[in-house]
Design a protein around this motif. Structure first.
Motif: not given
Length: 309
Positions: A127-139, A146-150, A141-144
């Protein structure tokens, strides 16, 4: 037998050791100690791809392990190139590539890891994650914002998203990956470390080449302006989530041919350690094979006899 020893040189050089303080300034984007030419590197990559293809067959029949490859990077670092050139020799039936975009409304109704669970490779598969679950602590984090939508409990505004929130999220990712590892998933995580200068060069090439125009978006420049913020987010991510069972590798990405070679070599090295092999057959099975072979041989003789008459 082809010499694969040079494929085994890269894991120790580029691994992020667990619980180490990380500054990306200490990591090369253009590695100065390659010790081989581009042509030699491309030939070695071909060997690596061949060896990965051989190991894929053994991985499948063993039905014990799966492989999850995570690729993260700044824009234009060569993520798609890795998928195309490193995994090109594998049977596509055993490789699943997922590129996670902005979460859908359905995905936002679940925890942030839900959609990644659904995309995990089965035993015997890559399995290859080209961008992954780590977007949730990268993008995020830079654009917090976005968390509000969760729509998370206790998070009503950006100010509610503090360091404790991010520490908890790192722990959730670590638990997720530890569970996968304990159940036979080999996790290898690659950060393609491209320089800002090289990214600029590639952006200009995308705009100048009609065949690459589709790869460029003006939004890429907006994210480029946040280079320092992203670098800080990556550094914190490495420090908190590079584990022995799921290591990060910071791979120089200014020379694509070298980046591909390093990634292929690291994957090959970790699969070699599994000592994968095709199953051996019992004496009983050998007897069945001998009988079947004799029947097929007799069938061929009978067919030839009919043809001769």
């Amino acid at each position: 037998m082809a010499d694969t020893s040079k494929l085994l040189e890269y894991a120790k050089k580029f691994i992020v050791e667990e619980d180490h303080k990380i500054s990306l300034k200490d990591y090369d984007t253009d590695y100065d100690h390659k010790q081989l030419t581009k042509e030699e590197g491309e030939n070695l990559l071909k060997l690596g791809v061949e060896k990965l293809s051989e190991l894929q067959g053994k991985l499948y029949v063993s039905n014990r392990y799966s492989v999850l490859i995570v690729i993260q990077a700044m824009d234009a670092a060569g993520k798609d190139s890795i998928v195309k050139h490193v995994m090109s020799g594998l049977n596509p039936q055993g490789v699943n590539v997922h590129s996670f975009k902005v979460p859908t409304s359905l995905e936002l109704k679940h925890d942030f890891l839900w959609r990644h669970y659904l995309a995990l490779p089965a035993r015997g598969e890559f399995g290859i994650f080209n961008r992954s679950h780590y977007e949730n602590v990268l993008v995020t984090k830079v654009h917090p914002e976005f968390i509000l939508a969760e729509n998370l409990p206790g998070i009503e505004k950006k100010e509610d998203i503090n360091q404790s929130f991010w520490n908890r999220r790192y722990k959730e990712i670590n638990r997720f990956e530890k569970t996968l590892s304990d159940n036979g998933t080999i996790i290898l995580k690659f950060f393609l470390h491209v320089s800002k200068k090289e990214q600029k060069k590639r952006f200009l090439e995308r705009m100048d080449d009609p065949a690459k125009n589709w790869k460029f978006s003006y939004a890429d420049l907006k994210e480029r302006a946040l280079w320092k913020e992203y670098r800080k987010a990556y550094e914190e991510m490495f420090e908190n989530t590079s584990k022995s069972h799921a290591p990060w590798f910071i791979v120089p990405a200014d020379d694509k041919w070298f980046t591909r070679l390093v990634v292929a070599g690291i994957i090959y090295e970790h699969l070699e350690k599994l000592n994968l092999a095709y199953p051996t057959i019992s004496d009983e099975q050998k007897a069945v094979f001998a009988k079947a072979k004799q029947e097929l041989t007799n069938e061929i003789k009978e067919t030839n006899g009919v043809a001769e008459n």
